[in-house]
Design an enzyme around this catalytic site. Structure first.
Site, PDB file in Angstrom:
ATOM      1  N   THR A  42       0.827  -1.229   0.000  1.00  0.00           N
ATOM      2  CA  THR A  42       0.000   0.000   0.000  1.00  0.00           C
ATOM      3  C   THR A  42       0.854   1.269   0.000  1.00  0.00           C
ATOM      4  OG1 THR A  42      -0.250   0.116   2.417  1.00  0.00           O
ATOM      5  CG2 THR A  42      -1.921  -1.136   1.208  1.00  0.00           C
ATOM      6  N   TYR A  76       0.236  13.075   4.118  1.00  0.00           N
ATOM      7  CA  TYR A  76       1.205  12.166   3.478  1.00  0.00           C
ATOM      8  C   TYR A  76       2.340  12.900   2.750  1.00  0.00           C
ATOM      9  CZ  TYR A  76      -0.491   7.607   4.744  1.00  0.00           C
ATOM     10  OH  TYR A  76      -0.791   6.476   5.456  1.00  0.00           O
ATOM     11  N   MET A 126      -2.950   4.603  -0.603  1.00  0.00           N
ATOM     12  CA  MET A 126      -4.356   4.229  -0.792  1.00  0.00           C
ATOM     13  C   MET A 126      -4.585   2.864  -0.132  1.00  0.00           C
ATOM     14  SD  MET A 126      -5.988   6.574  -2.606  1.00  0.00           S
ATOM     15  CE  MET A 126      -7.004   6.231  -4.029  1.00  0.00           C
ATOM     16  N   HIS A 127      -4.333   2.814   1.183  1.00  0.00           N
ATOM     17  CA  HIS A 127      -4.350   1.524   1.876  1.00  0.00           C
ATOM     18  C   HIS A 127      -5.676   0.758   1.684  1.00  0.00           C
ATOM     19  CE1 HIS A 127      -0.881   3.080   4.145  1.00  0.00           C
ATOM     20  NE2 HIS A 127      -1.604   4.108   4.505  1.00  0.00           N
ATOM     21  N   ASP A 128      -6.749   1.323   2.234  1.00  0.00           N
ATOM     22  CA  ASP A 128      -8.014   0.573   2.290  1.00  0.00           C
ATOM     23  C   ASP A 128      -8.653   0.359   0.915  1.00  0.00           C
ATOM     24  OD1 ASP A 128      -7.477   0.572   4.967  1.00  0.00           O
ATOM     25  OD2 ASP A 128      -9.055   1.962   5.533  1.00  0.00           O
TER      26      ASP A 128
END
Ligand code: BDR
Ligand code: CA
Length: 311
Positions: A193, A228, A239-241
């Site tokens: 991620t 960030y 854009m982790h999730d």
């Protein structure tokens, strides 16, 4: 057949974008959403979940309030990352709906029992609700089809400390119980991620997309990108999730992965919450079911799908 998914989340800016991605897909039934403490308190994350589902056109989705604190340790705050309201201080209208009476763990267990082997679970917050669901139904791993978790840092540095990723670090005992339970588990960790970022050009393109959904999402992401920028040194955000949502819906996006059992360090003074894998060329024999740790994705396709979802 479409995908039937339960989403456990702590919205949270990137949680919001993950919900947008799922909600935009007509082949996806969001069977329920569980909220958990994490990026904010659970009252706020469940309220945000209701607001977001209304924004993204899924107001009929049941939202259940989950855990307000980790199984063992004290909760901590992520206001610097997600804003005082969890959504980058962007105010969405108060929700018309209200949470259901069941807890998030109860809702997940009921939905899994309703359609054995057919429910997918996307967990993008601390794993407390899933840990509690396992206490209610130890057979949960066989009742659900697969579990995709955004969490951990296997070969990458942590983001809450040197070694631990936030969702795991926010409840290491729950994460360990989930990783030990035998789910068909995909781990979308910081390894991938932090390398799959929304660039300044992508964020600008989103700004040009008309409509309330895109405009609000762009405003959330502006706040996230401000945070960030300090991490990356240039204007972009992880854009982790949403990447975990995309891995669940579009497995072909995964270009590289490693299969290994995952354990959580529970007692290290410097490493509590670290996700540990035996990556030696000849790992020790292990009875724990391996997770698929996603280490590479087609980022360009993911980001273009993400933009389409918001159009
Ligand atoms: C994870 O932590 C949360 O702050 C984000 O929403 C994401 O789920 C990234 O470490
Ligand atoms: Ca999250």
């Amino acid at each position: 057949m479409g995908t039937r998914v339960f989403v456990d989340c702590d919205p949270g800016i990137d949680d919001a974008v993950a919900l947008a991605y799922l909600a935009a897909r007509s082949d996806v039934e969001i069977a329920g959403v569980g909220a958990v403490f994490g990026n904010n308190g659970v009252e706020r994350t469940s309220d945000n979940a209701l607001r977001l589902l209304e924004l993204y056109g899924r107001a009929d989705t049941p939202v259940a309030v989950g855990a307000s604190r980790p199984l063992v340790q004290r909760p901590r705050s992520a206001r610097a990352v997600h804003g005082g309201n969890g959504l980058g201080d962007v105010e969405l209208p108060a929700p018309a709906g209200a949470p259901v009476a069941e807890s998030a763990a109860e809702l997940l267990v009921r939905l899994a029992r309703e359609t054995p082997g057919a429910l997918d679970v996307l967990a993008v917050g601390p794993l407390t609700n899933l840990g509690l669901a396992l206490r209610l139904e130890p057979d949960l791993p066989t009742l659900v089809r697969r579990l995709v978790v955004m969490g951990g840092a296997v070969r990458a540095p942590g983001n809450t400390g040197t070694h631990a990723e936030a969702n795991v670090a926010n409840d290491p005992e729950a994460a360990e119980a989930v990783f030990a339970a035998g789910f068909d588990l995909d781990l979308v960790a910081l390894d991938v991620t932090m390398r799959t970022v929304a660039t300044a050009a992508w964020l600008d393109e989103l700004k040009g997309v008309p409509g309330e959904r895109a405009e609000r999402t762009s405003a959330f992401l502006d706040f996230y990108a401000d945070f960030y920028s300090g991490v990356f040194g240039v204007r972009q955000c992880a854009m982790h999730d949403p990447l975990a949502a995309a891995v669940l819906l579009d497995p072909h996006l995964v270009t590289e992965s490693l299969h290994t059992p995952i354990r959580v360090e529970l007692s290290g003074t410097l490493t509590r919450g670290m996700t540990v894998a035996d990556l030696r060329p000849r790992p020790r024999r292990d009875d724990r079911r391996p997770a698929r740790v996603v280490t590479g994705v087609s980022g360009t396709e993911f980001l273009s799908r993400m933009l389409d979802a918001l159009r």
